[in-house]
Design a protein around this motif. Structure first.
Motif, PDB file in Angstrom:
ATOM      1  N   LEU A 138      16.751  -9.336  -7.081  1.00  0.00           N
ATOM      2  CA  LEU A 138      15.524  -9.419  -6.289  1.00  0.00           C
ATOM      3  C   LEU A 138      14.673  -8.167  -6.485  1.00  0.00           C
ATOM      4  O   LEU A 138      13.457  -8.246  -6.690  1.00  0.00           O
ATOM      5  CB  LEU A 138      15.852  -9.623  -4.809  1.00  0.00           C
ATOM      6  CG  LEU A 138      14.662  -9.775  -3.866  1.00  0.00           C
ATOM      7  CD1 LEU A 138      13.805 -10.977  -4.243  1.00  0.00           C
ATOM      8  CD2 LEU A 138      15.143  -9.918  -2.435  1.00  0.00           C
ATOM      9  N   LYS A 139      15.313  -7.020  -6.484  1.00  0.00           N
ATOM     10  CA  LYS A 139      14.589  -5.755  -6.664  1.00  0.00           C
ATOM     11  C   LYS A 139      13.883  -5.715  -8.022  1.00  0.00           C
ATOM     12  O   LYS A 139      12.727  -5.302  -8.121  1.00  0.00           O
ATOM     13  CB  LYS A 139      15.567  -4.587  -6.536  1.00  0.00           C
ATOM     14  CG  LYS A 139      14.929  -3.234  -6.655  1.00  0.00           C
ATOM     15  CD  LYS A 139      15.961  -2.137  -6.479  1.00  0.00           C
ATOM     16  CE  LYS A 139      15.341  -0.772  -6.670  1.00  0.00           C
ATOM     17  NZ  LYS A 139      16.324   0.299  -6.531  1.00  0.00           N
ATOM     18  N   VAL A 140      14.570  -6.174  -9.057  1.00  0.00           N
ATOM     19  CA  VAL A 140      13.997  -6.159 -10.411  1.00  0.00           C
ATOM     20  C   VAL A 140      12.842  -7.152 -10.531  1.00  0.00           C
ATOM     21  O   VAL A 140      11.799  -6.835 -11.120  1.00  0.00           O
ATOM     22  CB  VAL A 140      15.093  -6.465 -11.462  1.00  0.00           C
ATOM     23  CG1 VAL A 140      14.496  -6.735 -12.826  1.00  0.00           C
ATOM     24  CG2 VAL A 140      16.090  -5.321 -11.539  1.00  0.00           C
ATOM     25  N   LEU A 141      13.011  -8.343  -9.979  1.00  0.00           N
ATOM     26  CA  LEU A 141      12.000  -9.393 -10.129  1.00  0.00           C
ATOM     27  C   LEU A 141      10.807  -9.224  -9.198  1.00  0.00           C
ATOM     28  O   LEU A 141       9.706  -9.659  -9.514  1.00  0.00           O
ATOM     29  CB  LEU A 141      12.638 -10.768  -9.901  1.00  0.00           C
ATOM     30  CG  LEU A 141      13.657 -11.190 -10.949  1.00  0.00           C
ATOM     31  CD1 LEU A 141      14.400 -12.443 -10.492  1.00  0.00           C
ATOM     32  CD2 LEU A 141      12.985 -11.414 -12.297  1.00  0.00           C
ATOM     33  N   ASP A 142      11.000  -8.609  -8.056  1.00  0.00           N
ATOM     34  CA  ASP A 142       9.951  -8.460  -7.040  1.00  0.00           C
ATOM     35  C   ASP A 142       9.043  -7.285  -7.381  1.00  0.00           C
ATOM     36  O   ASP A 142       9.122  -6.214  -6.782  1.00  0.00           O
ATOM     37  CB  ASP A 142      10.604  -8.286  -5.666  1.00  0.00           C
ATOM     38  CG  ASP A 142       9.605  -8.134  -4.543  1.00  0.00           C
ATOM     39  OD1 ASP A 142       8.436  -8.539  -4.725  1.00  0.00           O
ATOM     40  OD2 ASP A 142       9.995  -7.602  -3.495  1.00  0.00           O
ATOM     41  N   ALA A 143       8.149  -7.507  -8.328  1.00  0.00           N
ATOM     42  CA  ALA A 143       7.297  -6.432  -8.848  1.00  0.00           C
ATOM     43  C   ALA A 143       6.372  -5.841  -7.793  1.00  0.00           C
ATOM     44  O   ALA A 143       6.054  -4.646  -7.838  1.00  0.00           O
ATOM     45  CB  ALA A 143       6.476  -6.945 -10.030  1.00  0.00           C
ATOM     46  N   ASP A 144       5.930  -6.646  -6.828  1.00  0.00           N
ATOM     47  CA  ASP A 144       4.979  -6.138  -5.839  1.00  0.00           C
ATOM     48  C   ASP A 144       5.646  -5.628  -4.558  1.00  0.00           C
ATOM     49  O   ASP A 144       4.967  -5.197  -3.632  1.00  0.00           O
ATOM     50  CB  ASP A 144       3.912  -7.184  -5.515  1.00  0.00           C
ATOM     51  CG  ASP A 144       4.458  -8.418  -4.804  1.00  0.00           C
ATOM     52  OD1 ASP A 144       5.681  -8.476  -4.503  1.00  0.00           O
ATOM     53  OD2 ASP A 144       3.665  -9.347  -4.564  1.00  0.00           O
ATOM     54  N   GLY A 145       6.980  -5.685  -4.503  1.00  0.00           N
ATOM     55  CA  GLY A 145       7.698  -5.144  -3.349  1.00  0.00           C
ATOM     56  C   GLY A 145       7.558  -5.954  -2.074  1.00  0.00           C
ATOM     57  O   GLY A 145       7.827  -5.455  -0.985  1.00  0.00           O
ATOM     58  N   SER A 146       7.194  -7.228  -2.190  1.00  0.00           N
ATOM     59  CA  SER A 146       6.978  -8.072  -1.010  1.00  0.00           C
ATOM     60  C   SER A 146       8.271  -8.571  -0.371  1.00  0.00           C
ATOM     61  O   SER A 146       8.251  -9.086   0.738  1.00  0.00           O
ATOM     62  CB  SER A 146       6.117  -9.280  -1.391  1.00  0.00           C
ATOM     63  OG  SER A 146       6.840 -10.130  -2.281  1.00  0.00           O
ATOM     64  N   GLY A 147       9.378  -8.463  -1.091  1.00  0.00           N
ATOM     65  CA  GLY A 147      10.646  -8.987  -0.578  1.00  0.00           C
ATOM     66  C   GLY A 147      10.911 -10.409  -1.012  1.00  0.00           C
ATOM     67  O   GLY A 147      11.957 -10.972  -0.694  1.00  0.00           O
ATOM     68  N   THR A 148       9.958 -10.998  -1.720  1.00  0.00           N
ATOM     69  CA  THR A 148      10.115 -12.345  -2.265  1.00  0.00           C
ATOM     70  C   THR A 148       9.598 -12.353  -3.708  1.00  0.00           C
ATOM     71  O   THR A 148       8.949 -11.408  -4.150  1.00  0.00           O
ATOM     72  CB  THR A 148       9.339 -13.397  -1.447  1.00  0.00           C
ATOM     73  OG1 THR A 148       7.946 -13.056  -1.459  1.00  0.00           O
ATOM     74  CG2 THR A 148       9.851 -13.493  -0.018  1.00  0.00           C
ATOM     75  N   ILE A 149       9.880 -13.445  -4.404  1.00  0.00           N
ATOM     76  CA  ILE A 149       9.461 -13.585  -5.798  1.00  0.00           C
ATOM     77  C   ILE A 149       8.425 -14.706  -5.859  1.00  0.00           C
ATOM     78  O   ILE A 149       8.695 -15.832  -5.429  1.00  0.00           O
ATOM     79  CB  ILE A 149      10.665 -13.942  -6.691  1.00  0.00           C
ATOM     80  CG1 ILE A 149      11.747 -12.867  -6.576  1.00  0.00           C
ATOM     81  CG2 ILE A 149      10.231 -14.142  -8.142  1.00  0.00           C
ATOM     82  CD1 ILE A 149      13.096 -13.303  -7.093  1.00  0.00           C
ATOM     83  N   ASP A 150       7.247 -14.395  -6.395  1.00  0.00           N
ATOM     84  CA  ASP A 150       6.241 -15.444  -6.567  1.00  0.00           C
ATOM     85  C   ASP A 150       6.360 -16.019  -7.977  1.00  0.00           C
ATOM     86  O   ASP A 150       7.146 -15.556  -8.793  1.00  0.00           O
ATOM     87  CB  ASP A 150       4.837 -14.944  -6.243  1.00  0.00           C
ATOM     88  CG  ASP A 150       4.316 -13.891  -7.207  1.00  0.00           C
ATOM     89  OD1 ASP A 150       4.727 -13.851  -8.390  1.00  0.00           O
ATOM     90  OD2 ASP A 150       3.468 -13.088  -6.783  1.00  0.00           O
ATOM     91  N   VAL A 151       5.579 -17.029  -8.256  1.00  0.00           N
ATOM     92  CA  VAL A 151       5.696 -17.732  -9.535  1.00  0.00           C
ATOM     93  C   VAL A 151       5.374 -16.815 -10.718  1.00  0.00           C
ATOM     94  O   VAL A 151       5.982 -16.927 -11.778  1.00  0.00           O
ATOM     95  CB  VAL A 151       4.857 -19.034  -9.536  1.00  0.00           C
ATOM     96  CG1 VAL A 151       3.370 -18.737  -9.585  1.00  0.00           C
ATOM     97  CG2 VAL A 151       5.280 -19.960 -10.661  1.00  0.00           C
ATOM     98  N   ASN A 152       4.440 -15.878 -10.555  1.00  0.00           N
ATOM     99  CA  ASN A 152       4.110 -14.967 -11.650  1.00  0.00           C
ATOM    100  C   ASN A 152       5.241 -13.984 -11.924  1.00  0.00           C
ATOM    101  O   ASN A 152       5.520 -13.657 -13.076  1.00  0.00           O
ATOM    102  CB  ASN A 152       2.803 -14.230 -11.363  1.00  0.00           C
ATOM    103  CG  ASN A 152       1.617 -15.158 -11.403  1.00  0.00           C
ATOM    104  OD1 ASN A 152       1.528 -16.042 -12.256  1.00  0.00           O
ATOM    105  ND2 ASN A 152       0.708 -14.997 -10.474  1.00  0.00           N
ATOM    106  N   GLU A 153       5.880 -13.514 -10.873  1.00  0.00           N
ATOM    107  CA  GLU A 153       7.041 -12.631 -11.055  1.00  0.00           C
ATOM    108  C   GLU A 153       8.197 -13.411 -11.690  1.00  0.00           C
ATOM    109  O   GLU A 153       8.914 -12.887 -12.541  1.00  0.00           O
ATOM    110  CB  GLU A 153       7.475 -12.042  -9.705  1.00  0.00           C
ATOM    111  CG  GLU A 153       6.457 -11.073  -9.134  1.00  0.00           C
ATOM    112  CD  GLU A 153       6.686 -10.737  -7.674  1.00  0.00           C
ATOM    113  OE1 GLU A 153       6.304  -9.615  -7.280  1.00  0.00           O
ATOM    114  OE2 GLU A 153       7.220 -11.566  -6.910  1.00  0.00           O
TER     115      GLU A 153
END
Length: 91
Positions: free
Chosen positions: A63-78
């Motif tokens: 999650l930390k690696v994929l969550d580029a914007d630090g929101s705590g979730t992964i969006d489709v672009n991430e």
């Protein structure tokens, strides 16, 4: 079906593949993959690969690696970053 190289060379095809997989992982259809959904997806992949289920630490790290914007979730672009990496590894 398009080959891996065709998908990687065409942003529209990559976006379509990403969205299809994203929608399967995004169980609540919120438009975001949360930690619980990521853990379920990682556990399913582990079962299908006949390997040990991921630890909570592994899920948190992913999650930390994929969550580029630090929101705590992964969006489709991430998520597209992960799909691109997986497809490149499968070439």
């Amino acid at each position: 079906m398009a080959s891996i190289d065709e998908i990687l060379a065409d942003e529209q095809k990559l976006a379509e593949v990403t969205k299809a997989v994203f929608d399967q992982v995004d169980a609540d259809q919120s438009g975001q993959i949360d930690r619980r959904e990521l853990k379920l997806a990682m556990a399913q992949v582990a079962r299908e690969a006949n390997i040990e289920a991921p630890s909570d630490q592994s899920v948190d790290q992913a999650l930390k690696v994929l969550d580029a914007d630090g929101s705590g979730t992964i969006d489709v672009n991430e998520f597209k970053v992960l799909i691109r990496q997986l497809l490149e590894a499968l070439r």
